[in-house]
Design a protein around this motif. Sequence first.
Motif, PDB file in Angstrom:
ATOM      1  N   MET A   1       1.092  -1.452  -0.241  1.00  0.00           N
ATOM      2  CA  MET A   1       0.057   0.019   0.229  1.00  0.00           C
ATOM      3  C   MET A   1       0.571   1.094   0.433  1.00  0.00           C
ATOM      4  SD  MET A   1      -3.678   0.766   0.959  1.00  0.00           S
ATOM      5  CE  MET A   1      -4.237   2.367   1.426  1.00  0.00           C
ATOM      6  N   ILE A   5       1.310   3.986  -2.814  1.00  0.00           N
ATOM      7  CA  ILE A   5       0.814   5.859  -2.213  1.00  0.00           C
ATOM      8  C   ILE A   5       2.082   6.366  -2.848  1.00  0.00           C
ATOM      9  CG2 ILE A   5       0.696   7.337  -0.428  1.00  0.00           C
ATOM     10  CD1 ILE A   5      -0.413   5.839   0.937  1.00  0.00           C
ATOM     11  N   LEU A  40      -8.070   4.563  -2.847  1.00  0.00           N
ATOM     12  CA  LEU A  40      -7.256   4.515  -1.597  1.00  0.00           C
ATOM     13  C   LEU A  40      -7.599   3.836   0.074  1.00  0.00           C
ATOM     14  CD1 LEU A  40      -3.622   6.258  -2.303  1.00  0.00           C
ATOM     15  CD2 LEU A  40      -4.039   3.562  -2.148  1.00  0.00           C
ATOM     16  N   ILE A  59      -1.209   8.756   3.498  1.00  0.00           N
ATOM     17  CA  ILE A  59      -2.163   9.391   2.186  1.00  0.00           C
ATOM     18  C   ILE A  59      -2.909  11.026   2.220  1.00  0.00           C
ATOM     19  CG2 ILE A  59      -5.209   8.768   2.426  1.00  0.00           C
ATOM     20  CD1 ILE A  59      -4.251   5.956   2.865  1.00  0.00           C
TER      21      ILE A  59
END
Length: 340
Positions: A1, A5, A40, A59
């Motif tokens: 993840m 990003i 996301l 994020i």
Amino acid sequence: MIEKIHHLMQEIANLEAKSAQEAEILRIKYLSKKGEISQLMNDFRSVPAELKKEVGMKINELKTLAHEKINALKENADTASSTDEASLDLTRTPYPTPLGSRHPLTIVKNEIVDIFSRLGFTLAEGPEVEDDWHVYSSLNFADDHPARDMQDTFFVETHPDIILRSHTSSVQSRVMETTQPPIRILCPGRVYRNEAVSARAHCFFHQVEGLYIDKNVSFTDLKQVLLLFAQELFGPDTKIRLRPSYFPFTEPSAEMDVSCTICGGKGCSMCKGSGWLEILGCGMVDPAVLEANGIDSNVYTGYAFGMGIERITNLKYQVKDLRMFSENDVRFLDEFVSAR
Ligand code: DAH
């Protein structure tokens, strides 16, 4: 993840848009409800609890970056397109260039110089930092004359003989010591006096000095020239009157009044009911002054006069506060755009 990003961050940092529309398409792609960043957020739910803090911060970082980048792209596209349009429209009327105005004191000085140059006077100048001789001694001021006092004159601390000139009469002596008559000069310039600055007084102001020396120059010549000057400056109906006065450098001396420029002589608040306004000092050059400056007083006579430019400007334009002349407030200066 995290890798995803980072990848998106890279991608967004490198985005480009040629127009506002293109930037909007990018906004939808990344920031709309179904955009990649919202996607996301959905994935975020499945991130293990111990990583949530780190991923959450990443994020947020990504979101801020995307907002800033896309807003910047939009703004650039907007300005680029508007300058494009403007430079393409070759028929567009140009923006007017704002013009400055002459300073009111310059306008009035030019007017005075103009009138006297038609009467044969030429311009002469002298230094503002002067010596005692040219400002006082050569003009017959006694050693203990009050005008020399500290109250009035600015002295140079380390050299009491060097002063800021307190009147333009100093130019008379500068010219006489180098020139034999006939002399017919006008000397405009700045002068200094040690006064507290207020609406009615200033530590510097401007004067115009006149001097005429030749054979057979008489008081009648002086009177006629001053009458002509007053009528040119204030209008053909202007009257003058001369009152006896005293100046060290002239004998006899007089002060000249003009009929009030507002009421024409009937009496009003401007002339304090008298019908007259004082505008200058004048007289026949004292023979002692001619001699002190190397001119034979048995052969030559002359007259002199001196006036304050601020004073005359106030009469013409009703400026109420002397400080306005040196503050450079454009709202004041703009009022003179149409004056000549
Ligand atoms: N110098 C005088 C002053 O500053 C003005 C003046 C008076 C000049 C009489 C002259 C004159 O030439 O004749 O107050």
